[in-house]
Write a protein that holds these residues in place. Structure first.
Motif, PDB file in Angstrom:
ATOM      1  N   LYS A 167       0.808  -1.218   0.000  1.00 45.92           N
ATOM      2  CA  LYS A 167       0.000   0.000   0.000  1.00 45.92           C
ATOM      3  C   LYS A 167       0.844   1.273   0.000  1.00 45.92           C
ATOM      4  O   LYS A 167       0.299   2.369  -0.149  1.00 45.92           O
ATOM      5  CB  LYS A 167      -0.919   0.015   1.230  1.00 45.92           C
ATOM      6  CG  LYS A 167      -1.960  -1.091   1.253  1.00 45.92           C
ATOM      7  CD  LYS A 167      -2.847  -0.979   2.473  1.00 45.92           C
ATOM      8  CE  LYS A 167      -3.941  -2.036   2.474  1.00 45.92           C
ATOM      9  NZ  LYS A 167      -4.819  -1.937   3.659  1.00 45.92           N
ATOM     10  N   GLN A 168       2.146   1.131   0.149  1.00 46.13           N
ATOM     11  CA  GLN A 168       3.011   2.296   0.297  1.00 46.13           C
ATOM     12  C   GLN A 168       3.596   2.733  -1.050  1.00 46.13           C
ATOM     13  O   GLN A 168       3.722   1.933  -1.979  1.00 46.13           O
ATOM     14  CB  GLN A 168       4.149   1.981   1.269  1.00 46.13           C
ATOM     15  CG  GLN A 168       3.694   1.453   2.620  1.00 46.13           C
ATOM     16  CD  GLN A 168       2.691   2.351   3.300  1.00 46.13           C
ATOM     17  OE1 GLN A 168       2.839   3.572   3.301  1.00 46.13           O
ATOM     18  NE2 GLN A 168       1.650   1.764   3.891  1.00 46.13           N
ATOM     19  N   PRO A 169       3.978   3.995  -1.169  1.00 44.72           N
ATOM     20  CA  PRO A 169       4.680   4.441  -2.388  1.00 44.72           C
ATOM     21  C   PRO A 169       6.014   3.713  -2.523  1.00 44.72           C
ATOM     22  O   PRO A 169       6.674   3.401  -1.528  1.00 44.72           O
ATOM     23  CB  PRO A 169       4.899   5.943  -2.138  1.00 44.72           C
ATOM     24  CG  PRO A 169       3.880   6.317  -1.110  1.00 44.72           C
ATOM     25  CD  PRO A 169       3.716   5.109  -0.239  1.00 44.72           C
ATOM     26  N   ALA A 186       2.338  -1.726  -7.709  1.00 42.84           N
ATOM     27  CA  ALA A 186       1.928  -0.626  -8.589  1.00 42.84           C
ATOM     28  C   ALA A 186       2.927  -0.431  -9.726  1.00 42.84           C
ATOM     29  O   ALA A 186       2.547  -0.303 -10.894  1.00 42.84           O
ATOM     30  CB  ALA A 186       1.779   0.663  -7.783  1.00 42.84           C
ATOM     31  N   GLN A 228       2.257   4.778  -6.338  1.00 39.82           N
ATOM     32  CA  GLN A 228       1.441   4.110  -5.329  1.00 39.82           C
ATOM     33  C   GLN A 228       0.247   3.462  -6.013  1.00 39.82           C
ATOM     34  O   GLN A 228      -0.252   3.976  -7.024  1.00 39.82           O
ATOM     35  CB  GLN A 228       0.964   5.124  -4.285  1.00 39.82           C
ATOM     36  CG  GLN A 228       0.241   4.518  -3.091  1.00 39.82           C
ATOM     37  CD  GLN A 228      -0.046   5.569  -2.024  1.00 39.82           C
ATOM     38  OE1 GLN A 228       0.074   6.777  -2.266  1.00 39.82           O
ATOM     39  NE2 GLN A 228      -0.430   5.125  -0.839  1.00 39.82           N
ATOM     40  N   LEU A 229      -0.206   2.334  -5.495  1.00 38.37           N
ATOM     41  CA  LEU A 229      -1.325   1.636  -6.106  1.00 38.37           C
ATOM     42  C   LEU A 229      -2.603   2.464  -5.973  1.00 38.37           C
ATOM     43  O   LEU A 229      -3.034   2.800  -4.865  1.00 38.37           O
ATOM     44  CB  LEU A 229      -1.527   0.273  -5.437  1.00 38.37           C
ATOM     45  CG  LEU A 229      -2.546  -0.644  -6.119  1.00 38.37           C
ATOM     46  CD1 LEU A 229      -2.027  -1.084  -7.491  1.00 38.37           C
ATOM     47  CD2 LEU A 229      -2.849  -1.869  -5.265  1.00 38.37           C
ATOM     48  N   GLU A 230      -3.188   2.811  -7.126  1.00 38.41           N
ATOM     49  CA  GLU A 230      -4.448   3.548  -7.171  1.00 38.41           C
ATOM     50  C   GLU A 230      -5.378   2.892  -8.180  1.00 38.41           C
ATOM     51  O   GLU A 230      -4.933   2.225  -9.111  1.00 38.41           O
ATOM     52  CB  GLU A 230      -4.214   5.010  -7.560  1.00 38.41           C
ATOM     53  CG  GLU A 230      -3.432   5.804  -6.533  1.00 38.41           C
ATOM     54  CD  GLU A 230      -3.292   7.267  -6.937  1.00 38.41           C
ATOM     55  OE1 GLU A 230      -3.872   8.131  -6.260  1.00 38.41           O
ATOM     56  OE2 GLU A 230      -2.626   7.531  -7.952  1.00 38.41           O
ATOM     57  N   TRP A 231      -6.670   3.112  -7.986  1.00 40.02           N
ATOM     58  CA  TRP A 231      -7.660   2.481  -8.854  1.00 40.02           C
ATOM     59  C   TRP A 231      -8.931   3.327  -8.884  1.00 40.02           C
ATOM     60  O   TRP A 231      -9.119   4.222  -8.054  1.00 40.02           O
ATOM     61  CB  TRP A 231      -7.979   1.073  -8.360  1.00 40.02           C
ATOM     62  CG  TRP A 231      -8.520   1.047  -6.944  1.00 40.02           C
ATOM     63  CD1 TRP A 231      -7.791   1.151  -5.789  1.00 40.02           C
ATOM     64  CD2 TRP A 231      -9.895   0.969  -6.558  1.00 40.02           C
ATOM     65  NE1 TRP A 231      -8.631   1.124  -4.696  1.00 40.02           N
ATOM     66  CE2 TRP A 231      -9.925   0.999  -5.132  1.00 40.02           C
ATOM     67  CE3 TRP A 231     -11.100   0.849  -7.251  1.00 40.02           C
ATOM     68  CZ2 TRP A 231     -11.117   0.926  -4.413  1.00 40.02           C
ATOM     69  CZ3 TRP A 231     -12.288   0.767  -6.541  1.00 40.02           C
ATOM     70  CH2 TRP A 231     -12.286   0.812  -5.133  1.00 40.02           C
ATOM     71  N   PRO A 240      -9.897   8.752  -8.080  1.00 39.95           N
ATOM     72  CA  PRO A 240      -9.005   7.629  -7.765  1.00 39.95           C
ATOM     73  C   PRO A 240      -9.035   7.279  -6.276  1.00 39.95           C
ATOM     74  O   PRO A 240      -9.200   8.153  -5.420  1.00 39.95           O
ATOM     75  CB  PRO A 240      -7.624   8.153  -8.175  1.00 39.95           C
ATOM     76  CG  PRO A 240      -7.729   9.620  -7.980  1.00 39.95           C
ATOM     77  CD  PRO A 240      -9.157  10.010  -8.288  1.00 39.95           C
ATOM     78  N   THR A 242      -6.930   4.817  -3.241  1.00 41.58           N
ATOM     79  CA  THR A 242      -5.679   4.098  -2.982  1.00 41.58           C
ATOM     80  C   THR A 242      -5.998   2.655  -2.575  1.00 41.58           C
ATOM     81  O   THR A 242      -7.157   2.280  -2.407  1.00 41.58           O
ATOM     82  CB  THR A 242      -4.872   4.769  -1.858  1.00 41.58           C
ATOM     83  OG1 THR A 242      -5.586   4.633  -0.625  1.00 41.58           O
ATOM     84  CG2 THR A 242      -4.633   6.238  -2.177  1.00 41.58           C
ATOM     85  N   ALA A 243      -4.951   1.866  -2.370  1.00 43.99           N
ATOM     86  CA  ALA A 243      -5.129   0.476  -1.965  1.00 43.99           C
ATOM     87  C   ALA A 243      -5.781   0.364  -0.596  1.00 43.99           C
ATOM     88  O   ALA A 243      -6.370  -0.683  -0.274  1.00 43.99           O
ATOM     89  CB  ALA A 243      -3.784  -0.242  -1.953  1.00 43.99           C
ATOM     90  N   HIS A 244      -5.722   1.414   0.202  1.00 46.27           N
ATOM     91  CA  HIS A 244      -6.337   1.383   1.528  1.00 46.27           C
ATOM     92  C   HIS A 244      -7.851   1.232   1.442  1.00 46.27           C
ATOM     93  O   HIS A 244      -8.484   0.796   2.408  1.00 46.27           O
ATOM     94  CB  HIS A 244      -5.987   2.656   2.307  1.00 46.27           C
ATOM     95  CG  HIS A 244      -4.541   2.749   2.679  1.00 46.27           C
ATOM     96  ND1 HIS A 244      -3.580   3.195   1.798  1.00 46.27           N
ATOM     97  CD2 HIS A 244      -3.890   2.448   3.834  1.00 46.27           C
ATOM     98  CE1 HIS A 244      -2.394   3.170   2.400  1.00 46.27           C
ATOM     99  NE2 HIS A 244      -2.548   2.721   3.619  1.00 46.27           N
TER     100      HIS A 244
END
Length: 362
Positions: A167-169, A186, A228-231, A240, A242-244
């Motif tokens: 989940k982190q950059p 990511a 960082q994982l985004e969707w 967008p 984040t993975a959180h």
């Protein structure tokens, strides 16, 4: 060179002795908690550390020699491992404890099938604190064997907490291979979208089957080349997340899909996964079974599971039952001919729950 086709383990954790055990392209371990499934996979994790020249660090991180030896050095003199790759290629090593609380390599040996290396058949190293296998000046150095061991990877996507690395950059250029804990997910997905669009699209489509709300990944890097994982959600491509904002099960399934649907030439030769079903809906587990079977057509997979749903999707010959008898792990592969009459009326999962297969608490 093939993946591991046969192995012998003596004196490693709960495994007192496992002799000449054959492995297939797909190997699914089932058994009760504490039976020894994770220890079986843990052997390959130790093998990776040995090959990387980090044996001493690994031993100390695991709690010293006594934590790795079967009932400590009081009951076990040495850890002995033999791995066969195909018919003739092999690697053997033996670890012994020292008075200063280390495990050192007493000896290691390789065998070659390549005719050009016949003079080196059975060459061995006298041992030491770290392996001589990857040392190009060593008599046991073997490019093919080194490639196989380097291509054996253990994956563990369990950590999906607030501070999980996935989940982190992380660095945008960290794309050499998917990390064991998904820490560079990511960046790896971003690379796949640019360089392997067909595989990337297959991953996205598969994730949508499990998470219909999911639309696509978003890739943005900051000035420090971090990503960082985004969707985004379907119907709202401008917002967008984040993975959180993903459930633990969805995030783990994204990691598994990326691992098992990446291009063949980027996928490790031997993939080990410990309990991949954790947090997954039964429908997602069925999809996971399809992904595992697909990957096993080209690669070798070793998977431990507690999932009845996953077991139901397997063939009997793919399943290894792990039991604990007399304080030691035992392993046996199912035989379809012996289960023929049972399977007319029951699934493998039913037979496991009814303790016909073993692998249940005694």
């Amino acid at each position: 060179m093939a993946g591991v086709t046969k192995l012998t383990i003596k004196g490693f954790k709960s495994i007192r002795e496992l002799r000449d055990f054959e492995l297939r392209d797909l190997n699914v371990l089932i058994g009760a908690n504490g039976a020894g499934k994770s220890n079986f996979i843990g052997l390959f994790r130790m093998l990776a550390e040995i090959f990387a020249g980090r044996l001493q660090l690994y031993v100390q991180q695991q709690g010293g020699p006594d934590a790795l030896m079967h009932f400590s050095r009081k009951a076990t003199d040495a850890i002995h491992v033999e791995l066969a790759f195909g018919e003739l290629d092999s690697y053997m090593f033996e670890l012994v404890p020292t008075n200063d609380n280390r495990l050192v390599i007493l000896r290691e040996q390789v065998g070659f099938s390549d005719q050009s290396r016949l003079p080196k058949l059975g060459w061995s190293s006298g041992g030491g604190p770290e392996s001589a296998l990857s040392n190009t000046n060593s008599p046991i150095h073997n490019v093919d064997l080194t490639s196989v061991l380097e291509g054996t990877r253990v994956y563990h996507f369990h950590d999906t907490g607030e501070k999980a690395k996935v989940k982190q950059p992380h660095a945008l250029n960290d794309t050499l291979r998917l990390k064991a804990d998904g820490a560079n997910l990511a960046a790896y997905l971003h690379m796949l979208k640019i360089e392997h669009s067909d595989s990337y699209r297959q991953i996205v489509d598969t994730v949508r089957l499990v998470a219909p709300f999911f639309d696509d990944f978003v890739f943005r890097s900051d000035s420090a080349s971090k990503i960082q994982l985004e969707w985004t959600e379907r119907g709202d491509p401008d917002t967008p997340f984040t993975a959180h904002a993903l459930s633990d099960g969805t995030l783990r399934f994204i990691c598994l899909s990326t691992l098992l649907l990446q291009p063949w030439d980027r996928m490790p030769a031997t993939i080990l996964i410990d309990e991949p079903e954790l947090g997954l809906h039964p429908y997602a587990i069925n999809l996971l079974a399809d992904l595992l079977k697909r990957a096993s057509e080209q690669k070798q997979l070793i998977v431990s599971t507690q999932s009845v749903e996953l077991l139901n999707r397997m063939e009997p010959e793919d399943v290894i039952v792990v039991d604990r008898k007399d304080n030691a792990s035992t392993f046996h592969r199912l035989d379809a001919t012996q289960l023929h009459d049972w399977l007319d009326d029951y699934s493998l999962g039913d037979l496991w729950k009814q303790n016909v297969l073993g692998g249940r608490p005694a």
